[in-house]
Design a protein around this motif. Structure first.
Motif: not given
Length: 328
Positions: A115-138
């Motif tokens: 596919y090409k980037p142009a094949d994906l036409l933006p319609i609507a931004r819906v949300s932002n996923t909350i992205i976390s950086i995590s580690a083991p509690a140990s």
């Protein structure tokens, strides 16, 4: 070497024909849309943040449009399985619902994309996923500063987890920029990575907050920060990467809807307006509790946000010494 280690290519991934333009659109057809059931094709599996958001909006929009909306999960192949299905449909009633991180790194990871980037036409931004950086509690670290100090004191001893995409690409570039020797372990299934994090087999994980929520609830995982530009409403004391002194890691998990080549801008704007119209407080709160932030925007706003993310990925690609791969 980095590229080979970084990619999982699904054996099930098949090439799709290039999309045909939707030549039969008229102003009347635009106003009548949708004339039959609509399908949202997802790059992620059931239970993911994008899946939850897609189903919340599908229910409301189905009522508004007077047509059912089917949510179809097609995970795998670094998002290409779903994108193939969407592009190959040549159908304005089959739309792609996806995080942009599923594809903004593709030109640097895969050659001869179907596919090409142009094949994906933006319609609507819906949300932002909350992205976390995590580690083991140990692991005896409680901040990004402490994590970096530990990595420098023990080069090559720590592992980090990720599923191929823009988030991991940016994190890998940041590690190189900071001179941190932390080995990547790639996973097909993000839940497996979360489980290994909880057991201490992985020491760092950058992921959607929703993915590690079960491990957080057991107390086996700790959060160090979020990559978003704003703090998570459910975790007001957790700093952003900007506040943690690592602004280069800032990325909002963009999620939105895409249409096929030839879908008129006026129709895409109308669909985006419908998303905005149904985005009430109930949806907002439901998204927040599942690690997402409501952030509805039109096709122009969404396109701008995507290009900003692509530029960010390209900058880290340059630091990693990875050139954009040739495409057909």
């Amino acid at each position: 070497m980095f590229r080979r280690q970084f990619i999982f290519v699904s054996a099930a991934m098949t090439a799709a024909a290039l999309p045909l333009p939707l030549a039969n659109f008229t102003a009347a057809a635009d106003q009548a849309w949708p004339t039959r059931p609509v399908r949202f094709i997802l790059t992620l599996g059931p239970g993911s943040g994008a899946d939850i958001g897609a189903r919340l909006f599908a229910d409301r929009l189905g009522q508004r449009w007077g047509q059912p909306i089917v949510v179809e999960n097609r995970p795998g192949g670094d998002g290409i399985v779903a994108i193939n299905s969407f592009v190959g449909a040549h159908d304005d009633h089959q739309l792609l619902f996806s995080p942009t991180s599923s594809f903004t790194a593709h030109p640097f990871l895969h050659d001869h994309l179907p596919y090409k980037p142009a094949d994906l036409l933006p319609i609507a931004r819906v949300s932002n996923t909350i992205i976390s950086i995590s580690a083991p509690a140990s692991l005896k670290v409680n901040s990004m500063k402490e994590l970096m100090a530990l990595a420098r004191a023990q080069p090559g001893k720590l592992n980090w987890a990720g599923v191929t995409g823009a988030l991991d690409f940016i994190f890998a570039g940041w590690l190189k920029r900071e001179g941190l020797d932390i080995a990547k372990i790639a996973y097909r299934n993000p839940v497996d990575a979360a489980n290994d994090l909880a057991e201490g087999r992985v020491q760092v994980y950058e992921s959607a907050l929703a993915i590690i929520r079960p491990q957080l609830q057991t107390g086996k995982v700790k959060l160090l920060c979020v990559t978003n530009t704003v703090r998570a409403p459910t975790l007001p004391d957790l700093p952003t990467v900007q506040e943690a002194g690592q602004p280069a890691l800032t990325i909002d998990g963009l999620v939105g809807l895409f249409g096929p080549t030839g879908m008129p801008l006026a129709l895409r704007q109308r669909i985006a307006a419908d998303f905005h119209a149904v985005a009430d407080d109930t949806i907002k709160q439901r998204l927040v509790t599942t690690g997402q932030l409501l952030n509805v925007g039109g096709p122009e706003e969404f396109a701008k946000s995507i290009e900003e993310q692509r530029s960010q990925v390209a900058a880290f690609a340059k630091e990693l010494g990875i050139a954009e791969l040739p495409q057909d």
